[in-house]
Design a protein around this motif. Sequence first.
Motif, PDB file in Angstrom:
ATOM      1  N   VAL A 168      99.058   0.672 -43.725  1.00  0.00           N
ATOM      2  CA  VAL A 168      97.624   0.374 -43.712  1.00  0.00           C
ATOM      3  C   VAL A 168      97.377  -0.956 -43.000  1.00  0.00           C
ATOM      4  CG1 VAL A 168      95.614  -0.152 -45.136  1.00  0.00           C
ATOM      5  CG2 VAL A 168      97.123   1.726 -45.771  1.00  0.00           C
ATOM      6  N   GLN A 169      98.265  -1.921 -43.203  1.00  0.00           N
ATOM      7  CA  GLN A 169      98.110  -3.222 -42.555  1.00  0.00           C
ATOM      8  C   GLN A 169      98.178  -3.089 -41.033  1.00  0.00           C
ATOM      9  OE1 GLN A 169     101.117  -6.066 -43.643  1.00  0.00           O
ATOM     10  NE2 GLN A 169     100.004  -7.789 -42.780  1.00  0.00           N
ATOM     11  N   GLN A 170      99.090  -2.229 -40.537  1.00  0.00           N
ATOM     12  CA  GLN A 170      99.194  -2.032 -39.091  1.00  0.00           C
ATOM     13  C   GLN A 170      97.907  -1.451 -38.519  1.00  0.00           C
ATOM     14  OE1 GLN A 170     101.736  -3.221 -37.431  1.00  0.00           O
ATOM     15  NE2 GLN A 170     102.773  -3.788 -39.333  1.00  0.00           N
ATOM     16  N   VAL A 171      97.363  -0.443 -39.198  1.00  0.00           N
ATOM     17  CA  VAL A 171      96.114   0.175 -38.719  1.00  0.00           C
ATOM     18  C   VAL A 171      94.953  -0.811 -38.828  1.00  0.00           C
ATOM     19  CG1 VAL A 171      94.514   2.081 -39.058  1.00  0.00           C
ATOM     20  CG2 VAL A 171      96.958   2.460 -39.362  1.00  0.00           C
ATOM     21  N   GLN A 172      94.931  -1.572 -39.905  1.00  0.00           N
ATOM     22  CA  GLN A 172      93.870  -2.560 -40.091  1.00  0.00           C
ATOM     23  C   GLN A 172      93.920  -3.628 -39.006  1.00  0.00           C
ATOM     24  OE1 GLN A 172      92.858  -4.182 -44.200  1.00  0.00           O
ATOM     25  NE2 GLN A 172      93.808  -5.980 -43.298  1.00  0.00           N
ATOM     26  N   MET A 173      95.127  -4.034 -38.629  1.00  0.00           N
ATOM     27  CA  MET A 173      95.268  -5.062 -37.592  1.00  0.00           C
ATOM     28  C   MET A 173      94.753  -4.548 -36.248  1.00  0.00           C
ATOM     29  SD  MET A 173      98.732  -7.097 -36.481  1.00  0.00           S
ATOM     30  CE  MET A 173      99.098  -7.399 -38.218  1.00  0.00           C
ATOM     31  N   VAL A 174      95.061  -3.290 -35.940  1.00  0.00           N
ATOM     32  CA  VAL A 174      94.567  -2.724 -34.683  1.00  0.00           C
ATOM     33  C   VAL A 174      93.047  -2.594 -34.715  1.00  0.00           C
ATOM     34  CG1 VAL A 174      94.475  -0.552 -33.379  1.00  0.00           C
ATOM     35  CG2 VAL A 174      96.657  -1.553 -33.983  1.00  0.00           C
ATOM     36  N   THR A 175      92.491  -2.285 -35.893  1.00  0.00           N
ATOM     37  CA  THR A 175      91.035  -2.217 -36.017  1.00  0.00           C
ATOM     38  C   THR A 175      90.412  -3.577 -35.708  1.00  0.00           C
ATOM     39  OG1 THR A 175      91.314  -0.560 -37.756  1.00  0.00           O
ATOM     40  CG2 THR A 175      89.146  -1.544 -37.540  1.00  0.00           C
ATOM     41  N   MET A 176      91.027  -4.619 -36.241  1.00  0.00           N
ATOM     42  CA  MET A 176      90.526  -5.970 -35.982  1.00  0.00           C
ATOM     43  C   MET A 176      90.639  -6.315 -34.500  1.00  0.00           C
ATOM     44  SD  MET A 176      89.176  -8.658 -37.277  1.00  0.00           S
ATOM     45  CE  MET A 176      88.880 -10.342 -36.766  1.00  0.00           C
ATOM     46  N   LEU A 177      91.766  -5.971 -33.900  1.00  0.00           N
ATOM     47  CA  LEU A 177      91.939  -6.254 -32.469  1.00  0.00           C
ATOM     48  C   LEU A 177      90.985  -5.421 -31.623  1.00  0.00           C
ATOM     49  CD1 LEU A 177      95.839  -6.513 -32.210  1.00  0.00           C
ATOM     50  CD2 LEU A 177      94.171  -8.361 -32.105  1.00  0.00           C
ATOM     51  N   THR A 178      90.635  -4.240 -32.121  1.00  0.00           N
ATOM     52  CA  THR A 178      89.676  -3.410 -31.394  1.00  0.00           C
ATOM     53  C   THR A 178      88.342  -4.130 -31.254  1.00  0.00           C
ATOM     54  OG1 THR A 178      90.706  -1.360 -32.164  1.00  0.00           O
ATOM     55  CG2 THR A 178      88.423  -1.219 -31.419  1.00  0.00           C
ATOM     56  N   PHE A 179      87.922  -4.766 -32.351  1.00  0.00           N
ATOM     57  CA  PHE A 179      86.634  -5.455 -32.329  1.00  0.00           C
ATOM     58  C   PHE A 179      86.682  -6.745 -31.514  1.00  0.00           C
ATOM     59  CE2 PHE A 179      85.952  -3.326 -36.634  1.00  0.00           C
ATOM     60  CZ  PHE A 179      85.265  -2.272 -36.058  1.00  0.00           C
ATOM     61  N   THR A 180      87.870  -7.329 -31.381  1.00  0.00           N
ATOM     62  CA  THR A 180      87.958  -8.616 -30.676  1.00  0.00           C
ATOM     63  C   THR A 180      88.490  -8.487 -29.252  1.00  0.00           C
ATOM     64  OG1 THR A 180      90.140  -8.975 -31.669  1.00  0.00           O
ATOM     65  CG2 THR A 180      88.240  -9.933 -32.798  1.00  0.00           C
ATOM     66  N   LEU A 181      89.389  -7.505 -29.001  1.00  0.00           N
ATOM     67  CA  LEU A 181      90.016  -7.392 -27.686  1.00  0.00           C
ATOM     68  C   LEU A 181      89.671  -6.101 -26.952  1.00  0.00           C
ATOM     69  CD1 LEU A 181      93.619  -8.740 -28.399  1.00  0.00           C
ATOM     70  CD2 LEU A 181      91.653  -9.988 -27.539  1.00  0.00           C
ATOM     71  N   MET A 182      89.745  -4.995 -27.666  1.00  0.00           N
ATOM     72  CA  MET A 182      89.613  -3.715 -26.986  1.00  0.00           C
ATOM     73  C   MET A 182      88.216  -3.524 -26.393  1.00  0.00           C
ATOM     74  SD  MET A 182      90.624   0.107 -28.352  1.00  0.00           S
ATOM     75  CE  MET A 182      92.367  -0.271 -28.470  1.00  0.00           C
ATOM     76  N   ILE A 183      87.198  -4.069 -27.055  1.00  0.00           N
ATOM     77  CA  ILE A 183      85.850  -3.964 -26.502  1.00  0.00           C
ATOM     78  C   ILE A 183      85.715  -4.867 -25.280  1.00  0.00           C
ATOM     79  CG2 ILE A 183      83.412  -4.395 -26.974  1.00  0.00           C
ATOM     80  CD1 ILE A 183      83.957  -3.673 -29.888  1.00  0.00           C
ATOM     81  N   GLN A 184      86.335  -6.053 -25.347  1.00  0.00           N
ATOM     82  CA  GLN A 184      86.227  -6.999 -24.243  1.00  0.00           C
ATOM     83  C   GLN A 184      87.007  -6.543 -23.011  1.00  0.00           C
ATOM     84  OE1 GLN A 184      87.102 -11.075 -25.090  1.00  0.00           O
ATOM     85  NE2 GLN A 184      86.041 -11.064 -27.066  1.00  0.00           N
ATOM     86  N   ALA A 185      88.181  -5.957 -23.241  1.00  0.00           N
ATOM     87  CA  ALA A 185      89.094  -5.657 -22.132  1.00  0.00           C
ATOM     88  C   ALA A 185      88.444  -4.782 -21.055  1.00  0.00           C
ATOM     89  CB  ALA A 185      90.372  -5.024 -22.657  1.00  0.00           C
TER      90      ALA A 185
END
Length: 578
Positions: free
Chosen positions: A122-139
């Motif tokens: 769950v922590q791995q998926v949660q971390m990717v969710t957080m990165l999605t909001f901070t990096l994946m949208i920006q990239a």
Amino acid sequence: MLLRLLREHLRPYRGAVTAVVVLQVVQVTATLFLPSLNARIIDDGVAKGDTETILRIGGVMLGVSLVQVVAAIIAVYYGARASMAFGRDVRGRLFGTVQTFSAQEVGRFGAPTLITRTTNDVQQVQMVTMLTFTLMIQAPILLVGGVVMALREDVVLSSVLLVSVPVLGLVIGFVVSRMVPYFRSMQKRIDAINRVLREQIAGVRVVRAFVREQRESRRFADANGQLFEASLRTGQLMALMFPAVMLVLNLTSTAVLWFGGHRVDAGDMQIGALTAFLSYIAYILMGVMMSTMMFVMVPRAVVSADRIGEVVTTTTTVLPPLQPSPLRGELPGHLELRGVEFGYPGAEEAVLHGIDLVAEPGRTTAIIGSTGSGKSTLLNLVPRLYDVTGGQVLLDGVDVRDLDPEVLWSQIGLVPQKPYLFAGTIRSNLEYGRPGASDDELWHALEVAQARTFVEELAEGLDAPITQGGTNVSGGQRQRLAIARALIRRPHVYLFDDSFSALDYATDAALRRALVPETRDATVLVVAQRVATIRHADRIVVLDEGRVVGVGTHHELLEESETYREIVYSQVSVEEAA
């Protein structure tokens, strides 16, 4: 499965997600406009000595920067809230799903992997969710916006991107394709470490009793070493990716400076435009690097999401009825087994064959047999820890599979073969039987279970601490506390699964005498190994290899059942048995 989890569990936070997307778009758009404004200052302000232009455009740049900072702060705030709530909800769903599992599903997965899936995965998926909001949208915005703005500055010089971007894509694709199998292996090896560690902690007394510390250390070192190898290979690939990306970035910047310098020298391009173009190249490659980080994290999250999905999509074999039947109330606690068959999944033979048994209120029915005869399995069929594969288990004339699980369990007080106490106090453990029970009721249950004396000797009494599993009390004390917990419930059916094995004969006899008035109106089903525990039962059922080979009282079975006589005479003399 990753997309499915995100879609399902982020739906309640659509507002926060929308806000994050909008704010990230605002932030990146503001970022993309800064190099163009800077180029205007260089080309129009500095080159021409126009202070007014410098101040005006500089003020605009400060305003854009302020918007960028505010948008970034708010976006991170909402992104963090949404991703943390996502992790909380997924963990809650996992826990809720596991709570519905029968013993069969829990045994199939195993406790170590269920713990890993609820925490690390769950922590791995949660971390990717957080990165999605901070990096994946920006990239993607940086990539596309950077390309558009670079073309706006100079189309010819933008041809450098036709080489650098595909090269980056090939490098990242090669590395990521190699990383996925290692991530899958890593999660399995984390499971293995959890399993070994749980065994060593739970079995520490056995390990020390047989002086096997070195062997267990080697087992843990082997499991730890395997995880190290998988992590090392993954780390090597990650370490290879970032230098490769930086190499392409630096070569691209060098090429831009080389060709851009010639274009400036030829008068085809201004210095400010070249400076802006370099910034856009940096943004483009920054977007690629962000994507690289996501490509590193997403494969592991995909593996973790698949492992989570295996649990949440598993349907328990013990399903609640679509239309539950009510208890008739005519014979509360009347228990009957009709032609019961049961076999574990994948087993070559059934454990129980054609069991017919009636246990009536106000009577004690005992089950005895050699090890492996199916005694505990039979008992586990009553509360539906497993479901029968043939025949019926009837409570008050209703098949237990047709009863609402909550209704069924409310009728049963179970004391398992291995009594388990939860971390807390004696009071909190007893109140598992019935929340809100008064102190008088708790002390009365302890008195019947022959546990009052040792609880009174504790300084805190009912509030004395209990460690996880009840490891700070003896085996006999755990059994007596578990019996008291069942008595608090006041059920119509008592199931004692070899629950007196850790008691001395005197305590055993005193407890059985005290139970008689407490269970006078209830059905009592007792599984035992010791003949002394069940010899006074109203009815004794003898099991042998999953079949009933004798039913009667102690004296009747001594005369009629060879199997029962063998069990009795293996424990007591002929004179004592009589």
